[in-house]
Design an enzyme around this catalytic site. Sequence first.
Site, short mmCIF file in Angstrom:
data_model
loop_
_atom_site.label_atom_id
_atom_site.label_comp_id
_atom_site.label_asym_id
_atom_site.label_seq_id
_atom_site.Cartn_x
_atom_site.Cartn_y
_atom_site.Cartn_z
N ASP A 156 0.85 -1.19 0.00
CA ASP A 156 0.00 0.00 0.00
C ASP A 156 0.89 1.26 0.00
O ASP A 156 2.11 1.15 0.23
CB ASP A 156 -0.91 -0.06 1.24
N ASP A 174 3.11 6.06 -4.32
CA ASP A 174 2.27 7.20 -3.98
C ASP A 174 3.07 8.49 -4.10
O ASP A 174 3.78 8.90 -3.18
CB ASP A 174 1.72 7.03 -2.56
N HIS A 180 -8.99 8.37 4.36
CA HIS A 180 -8.55 7.27 5.22
C HIS A 180 -9.00 7.53 6.67
O HIS A 180 -8.98 8.67 7.13
CB HIS A 180 -7.02 7.16 5.19
N HIS A 183 -10.10 4.28 -2.25
CA HIS A 183 -9.42 4.35 -0.95
C HIS A 183 -10.41 4.82 0.11
O HIS A 183 -11.46 5.36 -0.22
CB HIS A 183 -8.22 5.32 -1.04
N SER A 218 -8.89 -0.59 5.71
CA SER A 218 -7.81 -0.75 6.70
C SER A 218 -8.30 -0.45 8.12
O SER A 218 -8.20 -1.28 9.01
CB SER A 218 -6.64 0.18 6.33
N THR A 219 -8.84 0.75 8.32
CA THR A 219 -9.14 1.19 9.69
C THR A 219 -10.11 0.23 10.40
O THR A 219 -9.92 -0.09 11.58
CB THR A 219 -9.72 2.62 9.65
#
Length: 292
Positions: free
Chosen positions: A82, A104, A181, A209, A233-234
């Site tokens: 990532d 990124d 995010h 995302h 993710s979180t």
Amino acid sequence: MPLVSMGPMLRRARADGYGIAAYNMIDFNSAKSIISGAAELSAPVIVQVSVKTVKHWGYAHVATWVRMLAEDAPVPVALHLDHCTDIDVIRRCIDAGWTSVMFDGSALPFAENLEKSSLVYGLTETAGVGLEAEIGAIGGVEDDKVVNDDQSRLADYDECLRFVAAMPNLAVFAPAIGTAHGFYKGEAKIAYDLLERITKAIDTPIALHGGTGLTDEQFTRCISLGCGKVNISTMHKRLFIDGFVGLKAERPKLEEPLPFLAAQHDAMKGDVMACIRTFGSAGRAAEAAHAA
Ligand code: 13P
């Protein structure tokens, strides 16, 4: 199955109108929960790893865990890096067996982002692994990257077209479309019109995302507009902790560690399975494996 590259399966997902879940793994138990959730639903899946997590465990350990778990699973699994700004880390992941990586360069001016992304594109094409690249600035906190509300910026449409034209075999493209995010403070304001303009002009799959906290309606609308990769993710991190401490709160006298790992695994796996169902990728393992 052996690990697969994500580009072909994402193209298939975009063409067929479903999304492939891309979960950020934390440790072996978390990677196992992601892959076993996908296996139970016959879904392709992407196990992605943050740079911080790779550095915590070591390149070879992470690659070996995911490769072993994937080899035991009857579904296609891609191992993805990532958000990474460091080309040396990207090289080391490729050497260790990652099947795709994200460069990124979104914090850089457009010309420099394009130049560096194209350089990484050259590396990944030579190595036969997939590349994800980003433009605009996705808000929120991911790994060590903090983008405040006033710094987040939607991707520019013309820049999106120039960016993707320079990298025709890009596995997945990540334009900032208003998601962020971390947990959302209010409802995410997704720029569907921008997403639609981009996906009308290019057929590269789009990465969504900031998946944690989006509603099912937001997921399905973004997926129907071309988001083939959906990042979470979180929520996974939250369940990693809650699954463990929840059992301790329920059974404070329990001293045996394995039930805690099982509770943690099952909490994470439940969310993986719920997302796979929402994203429409259940039952798609065979066609994704065929594409890969
Ligand atoms: P969340 O942490 O909001 O789920 O976002 C994940 C992500 O986009 C990883 O790159």
